[in-house]
Motif scaffolding. Structure first.
Motif, PDB file in Angstrom:
ATOM      1  N   GLY A  26       2.276  -8.208  -4.702  1.00 19.07           N
ATOM      2  CA  GLY A  26       2.506  -7.728  -3.656  1.00 19.07           C
ATOM      3  C   GLY A  26       1.684  -8.028  -2.583  1.00 19.07           C
ATOM      4  O   GLY A  26       1.894  -8.409  -1.357  1.00 19.07           O
ATOM      5  N   LEU A  49       1.688  -0.860   4.860  1.00 18.09           N
ATOM      6  CA  LEU A  49       2.753  -0.627   3.913  1.00 18.09           C
ATOM      7  C   LEU A  49       2.446   0.912   3.727  1.00 18.09           C
ATOM      8  O   LEU A  49       1.898   1.837   3.978  1.00 18.09           O
ATOM      9  CB  LEU A  49       2.310  -1.214   2.396  1.00 18.09           C
ATOM     10  N   GLU A  52       4.470   3.333  -2.412  1.00 17.53           N
ATOM     11  CA  GLU A  52       5.440   2.856  -3.251  1.00 17.53           C
ATOM     12  C   GLU A  52       6.589   4.110  -3.516  1.00 17.53           C
ATOM     13  O   GLU A  52       7.649   3.899  -3.733  1.00 17.53           O
ATOM     14  CB  GLU A  52       5.000   2.494  -4.271  1.00 17.53           C
ATOM     15  N   ASP A  53       6.127   5.341  -3.442  1.00 15.40           N
ATOM     16  CA  ASP A  53       7.172   6.293  -3.608  1.00 15.40           C
ATOM     17  C   ASP A  53       7.783   7.077  -2.352  1.00 15.40           C
ATOM     18  O   ASP A  53       8.433   8.034  -2.627  1.00 15.40           O
ATOM     19  CB  ASP A  53       6.349   7.683  -4.731  1.00 15.40           C
ATOM     20  N   ARG A 122      15.912  -0.969   1.721  1.00 17.11           N
ATOM     21  CA  ARG A 122      14.463  -0.348   1.458  1.00 17.11           C
ATOM     22  C   ARG A 122      13.610  -0.516   2.611  1.00 17.11           C
ATOM     23  O   ARG A 122      13.501  -1.866   2.934  1.00 17.11           O
ATOM     24  CB  ARG A 122      14.015  -0.439   0.144  1.00 17.11           C
ATOM     25  N   TYR A 124       9.650  -1.110   3.477  1.00 10.79           N
ATOM     26  CA  TYR A 124       8.227  -1.223   2.680  1.00 10.79           C
ATOM     27  C   TYR A 124       7.043  -1.037   3.459  1.00 10.79           C
ATOM     28  O   TYR A 124       5.953  -0.817   3.034  1.00 10.79           O
ATOM     29  CB  TYR A 124       8.115  -2.557   2.135  1.00 10.79           C
ATOM     30  N   LEU A 155       8.330  -8.192  -1.791  1.00 10.98           N
ATOM     31  CA  LEU A 155       7.867  -6.942  -1.886  1.00 10.98           C
ATOM     32  C   LEU A 155       8.450  -6.168  -2.980  1.00 10.98           C
ATOM     33  O   LEU A 155       7.967  -5.849  -4.080  1.00 10.98           O
ATOM     34  CB  LEU A 155       7.527  -6.282  -0.881  1.00 10.98           C
ATOM     35  N   ARG A 159       7.370  -5.381  -6.824  1.00 14.25           N
ATOM     36  CA  ARG A 159       7.354  -3.752  -7.159  1.00 14.25           C
ATOM     37  C   ARG A 159       8.188  -3.714  -8.532  1.00 14.25           C
ATOM     38  O   ARG A 159       7.901  -3.055  -9.456  1.00 14.25           O
ATOM     39  CB  ARG A 159       7.640  -2.751  -6.259  1.00 14.25           C
ATOM     40  N   SER A 162       6.249  -5.358 -11.465  1.00 14.10           N
ATOM     41  CA  SER A 162       5.255  -4.389 -11.688  1.00 14.10           C
ATOM     42  C   SER A 162       5.651  -3.078 -12.505  1.00 14.10           C
ATOM     43  O   SER A 162       4.931  -2.759 -13.660  1.00 14.10           O
ATOM     44  CB  SER A 162       4.533  -3.846 -10.652  1.00 14.10           C
TER      45      SER A 162
END
Length: 401
Positions: A26, A49, A52-53, A122, A124, A155, A159, A162
């Motif tokens: 990322g 950014l 992530e949550d 989404r 980011y 991205l 994610r 990952s």
């Protein structure tokens, strides 16, 4: 700044596709995005950014973190992540670029554009682009928006990748649980080091099985190939071996039964395996191999050598033909079982690789943990090209009565 490139939208789009998202990392994607827009439409750029949550909705004023910047850093000083936050939230909420032209003459004014990073529904984060000069044209804004959308999609891929790697890693750790407890009369140390990059999960494994009369069976195996299927097959081999070893058959007969069972099933990948039955009471080790590399033995003075073990075919062929060999084992001797990732080097003959291990001289009297760590360090196992599984075992000296 290469504003002239933006005049050719087709060229700009093609360059964006080729320049952004070249890896599944990322941060690298963000760096590529900032570099791309700096080359074509602006003097400075930054990527902020969301966590992530963070939920996709942005009305909750989530925190933005500056991860990369490019170009003339001085133009970004008054547009730090905190200063630009209201505009950033607006861009995220509205889902399209926000363009601002602060005061100043038309030729030197600092033009600011904040573009949401939106991909597959989404959010980011945002892309901040700044330049001194004329306002951004509609074509430039469209080009930057396309690049930002492209980066956002990548991205998302990064994610997801990952997350999958994390799941696979946890699965592998669960499959490659700590080995069974050896008898208290044996000192044991083990390590598993997954290879960096590439596919994480593999088929390397080790095990210890308690037997009657104070004996312990040491096991080192390697299922051919990588990926989740290899890990699943590894767990199947391990389970079958535990069951067959519990019958207290000699090691070579355990391999024969395991080979026949896997061959009859016909769904498992071939695997190599080395069994060593240690009998502290007699001071012996009985060894047998199914296509696996021989173990090393380090004497009390720190010198090492490879043990000569008759090698049969890998498990799963149905050929059988496994033969045992027995050798004495003193209280000062340390057995070292390992998979090929410890020693193999690209474009190097395996005999040369094994000789490097056998030529190591460890500290006399080192414990099994210290010896194992020393071997891993001196063979640079942390940068191995393949997974490394290793087990060190030594007969424990009985306390004086």
């Amino acid at each position: 700044m290469g504003v002239e490139h933006a005049a050719d939208p087709q060229h700009g789009l093609q360059d964006a596709v080729e320049s952004i998202g070249t890896t599944l990392d990322g941060r690298t994607t963000c760096e590529e995005l900032a570099a791309y827009v700096c080359t074509r439409v602006c003097d400075a750029a930054a990527v902020d950014l969301l966590p992530e949550d963070a939920p996709s909705a942005t009305a909750c004023s989530p925190a933005l973190t500056r991860v990369v910047s490019a170009g003339r850093a001085g133009l970004l000083t008054t547009w730090s992540a905190n200063d630009a936050r209201p505009l950033s939230l607006r861009a995220l909420a509205e889902g399209h670029p926000v363009i601002l032209a602060p005061g100043g003459s038309s030729s030197v004014a600092r033009r600011v554009m904040i573009v949401p990073l939106l991909g597959r529904g989404r959010s980011y984060g945002v892309l901040l682009v700044v330049r001194q000069g004329p306002p951004f044209s509609e074509r430039e804004a469209a080009l930057v928006f396309f690049a930002a959308r492209l980066a956002a999609v990548h991205l998302g891929h990064a994610r997801y990748h990952s997350a999958v790697r994390g799941t696979v890693f946890r699965l592998q750790r669960a499959l490659l649980a700590e080995p069974g407890r050896p008898h208290p009369n044996l000192d044991l140390a083990t390590r598993y080091l997954p290879a960096g990059g590439g596919t994480l999960v593999g088929g390397d494994w080790f095990e210890t099985v308690r037997l009657h009369f104070g004996r312990t069976l040491l096991v080192m195996g390697d299922v051919m190939g990588h990926g989740l299927d290899a890990a699943v097959d590894m767990n199947a081999y391990r389970s079958m071996l535990r069951y067959m070893a519990s019958t207290d058959l000699p090691p070579h007969r355990v391999l024969r039964r395991l080979d026949a069972a896997v061959y009859e099933e016909g769904t498992r990948r071939p695997a190599t395996c080395l069994l060593v039955q240690v009998d502290p009471a007699r001071g012996t080790a009985s060894l047998t191999s199914a296509g696996h590399l021989p173990p090393a033995l380090f004497a009390g003075d720190g010198t090492g050598r490879l043990l000569d073990v008759p090698t049969g075919p890998p498990l799963g062929t149905g050929v059988g033909g496994y033969e045992p060999t027995t050798r004495p084992l003193t209280l000062q001797d340390t057995l070292l079982l390992f998979t090929d990732g410890l020693v193999e080097r690209r474009e190097e003959d395996i005999d040369v690789s094994l000789a490097r291990l056998a030529g190591l001289r460890v500290r006399p009297g080192a414990g099994v943990e210290e010896l194992l760590a020393d071997v891993l360090d001196r063979l640079d196992a942390g940068h191995a090209e393949d997974d490394v599984a290793i087990l060190a075992a030594r007969i424990r000296r009985r306390p004086e009565v």
